[in-house]
Design a protein around this motif. Structure first.
Motif, PDB file in Angstrom:
ATOM      1  N   LEU A 154       0.816  -1.219   0.000  1.00  0.00           N
ATOM      2  CA  LEU A 154       0.000   0.000   0.000  1.00  0.00           C
ATOM      3  C   LEU A 154       0.848   1.267   0.000  1.00  0.00           C
ATOM      4  N   LEU A 155       2.106   1.150   0.385  1.00  0.00           N
ATOM      5  CA  LEU A 155       3.022   2.284   0.359  1.00  0.00           C
ATOM      6  C   LEU A 155       3.070   2.914  -1.030  1.00  0.00           C
ATOM      7  N   PHE A 156       3.020   2.083  -2.066  1.00  0.00           N
ATOM      8  CA  PHE A 156       3.144   2.571  -3.433  1.00  0.00           C
ATOM      9  C   PHE A 156       1.853   3.187  -3.953  1.00  0.00           C
ATOM     10  N   ASN A 157       0.735   2.904  -3.323  1.00  0.00           N
ATOM     11  CA  ASN A 157      -0.518   3.553  -3.699  1.00  0.00           C
ATOM     12  C   ASN A 157      -0.548   5.010  -3.274  1.00  0.00           C
ATOM     13  N   THR A 158       0.313   5.402  -2.343  1.00  0.00           N
ATOM     14  CA  THR A 158       0.336   6.791  -1.875  1.00  0.00           C
ATOM     15  C   THR A 158       1.244   7.676  -2.722  1.00  0.00           C
ATOM     16  N   ILE A 159       2.004   7.070  -3.630  1.00  0.00           N
ATOM     17  CA  ILE A 159       2.847   7.857  -4.533  1.00  0.00           C
ATOM     18  C   ILE A 159       1.955   8.270  -5.702  1.00  0.00           C
ATOM     19  N   THR A 160       1.514   9.522  -5.678  1.00  0.00           N
ATOM     20  CA  THR A 160       0.473   9.945  -6.622  1.00  0.00           C
ATOM     21  C   THR A 160       0.946  10.890  -7.716  1.00  0.00           C
ATOM     22  N   THR A 161       2.090  11.534  -7.555  1.00  0.00           N
ATOM     23  CA  THR A 161       2.489  12.544  -8.543  1.00  0.00           C
ATOM     24  C   THR A 161       3.922  12.362  -9.029  1.00  0.00           C
ATOM     25  N   ILE A 162       4.395  11.144  -9.066  1.00  0.00           N
ATOM     26  CA  ILE A 162       5.707  10.822  -9.637  1.00  0.00           C
ATOM     27  C   ILE A 162       5.451  10.060 -10.932  1.00  0.00           C
ATOM     28  N   SER A 163       6.089  10.452 -12.025  1.00  0.00           N
ATOM     29  CA  SER A 163       5.887   9.750 -13.296  1.00  0.00           C
ATOM     30  C   SER A 163       6.763   8.514 -13.409  1.00  0.00           C
ATOM     31  N   PHE A 164       8.047   8.638 -13.055  1.00  0.00           N
ATOM     32  CA  PHE A 164       8.977   7.522 -13.156  1.00  0.00           C
ATOM     33  C   PHE A 164       9.701   7.351 -11.835  1.00  0.00           C
ATOM     34  N   LEU A 165       9.668   6.133 -11.304  1.00  0.00           N
ATOM     35  CA  LEU A 165      10.300   5.831 -10.024  1.00  0.00           C
ATOM     36  C   LEU A 165      11.432   4.840 -10.214  1.00  0.00           C
ATOM     37  N   LYS A 166      12.605   5.236  -9.779  1.00  0.00           N
ATOM     38  CA  LYS A 166      13.752   4.333  -9.722  1.00  0.00           C
ATOM     39  C   LYS A 166      13.815   3.862  -8.267  1.00  0.00           C
ATOM     40  N   LEU A 167      13.595   2.582  -8.049  1.00  0.00           N
ATOM     41  CA  LEU A 167      13.497   2.038  -6.703  1.00  0.00           C
ATOM     42  C   LEU A 167      14.691   1.141  -6.412  1.00  0.00           C
ATOM     43  N   SER A 168      15.446   1.516  -5.412  1.00  0.00           N
ATOM     44  CA  SER A 168      16.646   0.777  -5.042  1.00  0.00           C
ATOM     45  C   SER A 168      16.503   0.347  -3.579  1.00  0.00           C
ATOM     46  N   LEU A 169      16.488  -0.974  -3.341  1.00  0.00           N
ATOM     47  CA  LEU A 169      16.283  -1.518  -1.997  1.00  0.00           C
ATOM     48  C   LEU A 169      17.416  -2.465  -1.595  1.00  0.00           C
ATOM     49  N   PRO A 170      18.670  -2.112  -1.801  1.00  0.00           N
ATOM     50  CA  PRO A 170      19.751  -3.060  -1.533  1.00  0.00           C
ATOM     51  C   PRO A 170      20.058  -3.224  -0.046  1.00  0.00           C
ATOM     52  N   ASN A 171      20.496  -4.424   0.289  1.00  0.00           N
ATOM     53  CA  ASN A 171      21.054  -4.736   1.609  1.00  0.00           C
ATOM     54  C   ASN A 171      20.103  -4.461   2.763  1.00  0.00           C
ATOM     55  N   ASN A 172      18.882  -4.947   2.624  1.00  0.00           N
ATOM     56  CA  ASN A 172      17.912  -4.908   3.702  1.00  0.00           C
ATOM     57  C   ASN A 172      17.634  -6.353   4.111  1.00  0.00           C
ATOM     58  N   LYS A 173      16.526  -6.621   4.708  1.00  0.00           N
ATOM     59  CA  LYS A 173      16.139  -7.983   5.122  1.00  0.00           C
ATOM     60  C   LYS A 173      14.872  -8.427   4.399  1.00  0.00           C
ATOM     61  N   ILE A 174      14.601  -7.832   3.248  1.00  0.00           N
ATOM     62  CA  ILE A 174      13.354  -8.068   2.524  1.00  0.00           C
ATOM     63  C   ILE A 174      13.313  -9.495   1.986  1.00  0.00           C
ATOM     64  N   HIS A 175      12.256 -10.221   2.357  1.00  0.00           N
ATOM     65  CA  HIS A 175      12.112 -11.606   1.891  1.00  0.00           C
ATOM     66  C   HIS A 175      11.003 -11.741   0.850  1.00  0.00           C
ATOM     67  N   SER A 176      10.093 -10.793   0.819  1.00  0.00           N
ATOM     68  CA  SER A 176       9.029 -10.790  -0.174  1.00  0.00           C
ATOM     69  C   SER A 176       8.687  -9.334  -0.488  1.00  0.00           C
ATOM     70  N   PHE A 177       8.329  -9.102  -1.731  1.00  0.00           N
ATOM     71  CA  PHE A 177       8.110  -7.729  -2.166  1.00  0.00           C
ATOM     72  C   PHE A 177       7.131  -7.741  -3.324  1.00  0.00           C
ATOM     73  N   ASN A 178       6.012  -7.041  -3.189  1.00  0.00           N
ATOM     74  CA  ASN A 178       5.044  -6.969  -4.271  1.00  0.00           C
ATOM     75  C   ASN A 178       4.396  -5.586  -4.308  1.00  0.00           C
ATOM     76  N   PRO A 179       4.989  -4.672  -5.065  1.00  0.00           N
ATOM     77  CA  PRO A 179       4.400  -3.327  -5.145  1.00  0.00           C
ATOM     78  C   PRO A 179       3.101  -3.308  -5.940  1.00  0.00           C
ATOM     79  N   PHE A 180       2.759  -4.412  -6.614  1.00  0.00           N
ATOM     80  CA  PHE A 180       1.580  -4.454  -7.468  1.00  0.00           C
ATOM     81  C   PHE A 180       0.406  -5.201  -6.849  1.00  0.00           C
ATOM     82  N   LEU A 181       0.482  -5.513  -5.580  1.00  0.00           N
ATOM     83  CA  LEU A 181      -0.576  -6.267  -4.926  1.00  0.00           C
ATOM     84  C   LEU A 181      -1.924  -5.554  -5.036  1.00  0.00           C
ATOM     85  N   HIS A 182      -1.933  -4.239  -4.907  1.00  0.00           N
ATOM     86  CA  HIS A 182      -3.174  -3.465  -4.956  1.00  0.00           C
ATOM     87  C   HIS A 182      -3.210  -2.538  -6.166  1.00  0.00           C
ATOM     88  N   THR A 183      -2.433  -2.868  -7.193  1.00  0.00           N
ATOM     89  CA  THR A 183      -2.327  -1.995  -8.362  1.00  0.00           C
ATOM     90  C   THR A 183      -2.339  -2.827  -9.637  1.00  0.00           C
TER      91      THR A 183
END
Length: 147
Positions: A48-77
């Motif tokens: 749902l974090l990505f549903n709040t990004i309303t006025t950006i046309s192009f997003l470069k998303l960099s998530l290196p070296n965290n503890k992320i085990h699953s990631f789905n920015p399109f779950l609600h989109t």
């Protein structure tokens, strides 16, 4: 309250950071944004974090070296568009995360196909995905990375 229209790069880091609130990026605006979240204890990025990004046309998303085990920015989109406001996921870096390659990340295959067709920076995207370690269920990683 700050005017962030000219902000082009946001970097969040901190070894004690464990969570990002859903509305953390709702005030960001502009044509392109480079968003980096790195070297944290974050294990989940709320879709749902990505549903709040309303006025950006192009997003470069960099998530290196965290503890992320699953990631789905399109779950609600609508994949491969990042959100219903038309923000396109232009680049993605997941390296250094214990990603579990299962059916929850099949959106990645759609995004890769879209990126190959529409992106000018496919080489950069491909290198970042190659560096992503994936604890895959049999056959899932091959189907994702064979695009």
């Amino acid at each position: 309250m700050a005017d962030v229209r000219l902000l082009r790069k946001v970097t969040i880091r901190g070894k004690n950071l464990k969570r990002i609130n859903i509305g953390a990026f709702e005030k960001l605006r502009g044509y392109r944004l480079d968003l980096t979240i790195t070297n944290t204890q974050i294990d989940t990025i709320p879709s749902l974090l990505f549903n709040t990004i309303t006025t950006i046309s192009f997003l470069k998303l960099s998530l290196p070296n965290n503890k992320i085990h699953s990631f789905n920015p399109f779950l609600h989109t609508k994949a491969p568009i990042l959100n219903q406001h038309g923000t396109i996921l232009d680049s993605l870096d997941l390296q250094g995360n214990p990603i579990i390659c299962d059916c929850k990340i099949l959106w990645l295959k759609q995004w890769i196909e879209y990126s190959v067709e529409h992106s000018t920076n496919w080489h950069e995207i491909n290198e970042a995905l190659d560096k992503t370690e994936c604890d895959a269920m049999p056959g899932i990683q091959d189907s994702l990375l064979s695009v």
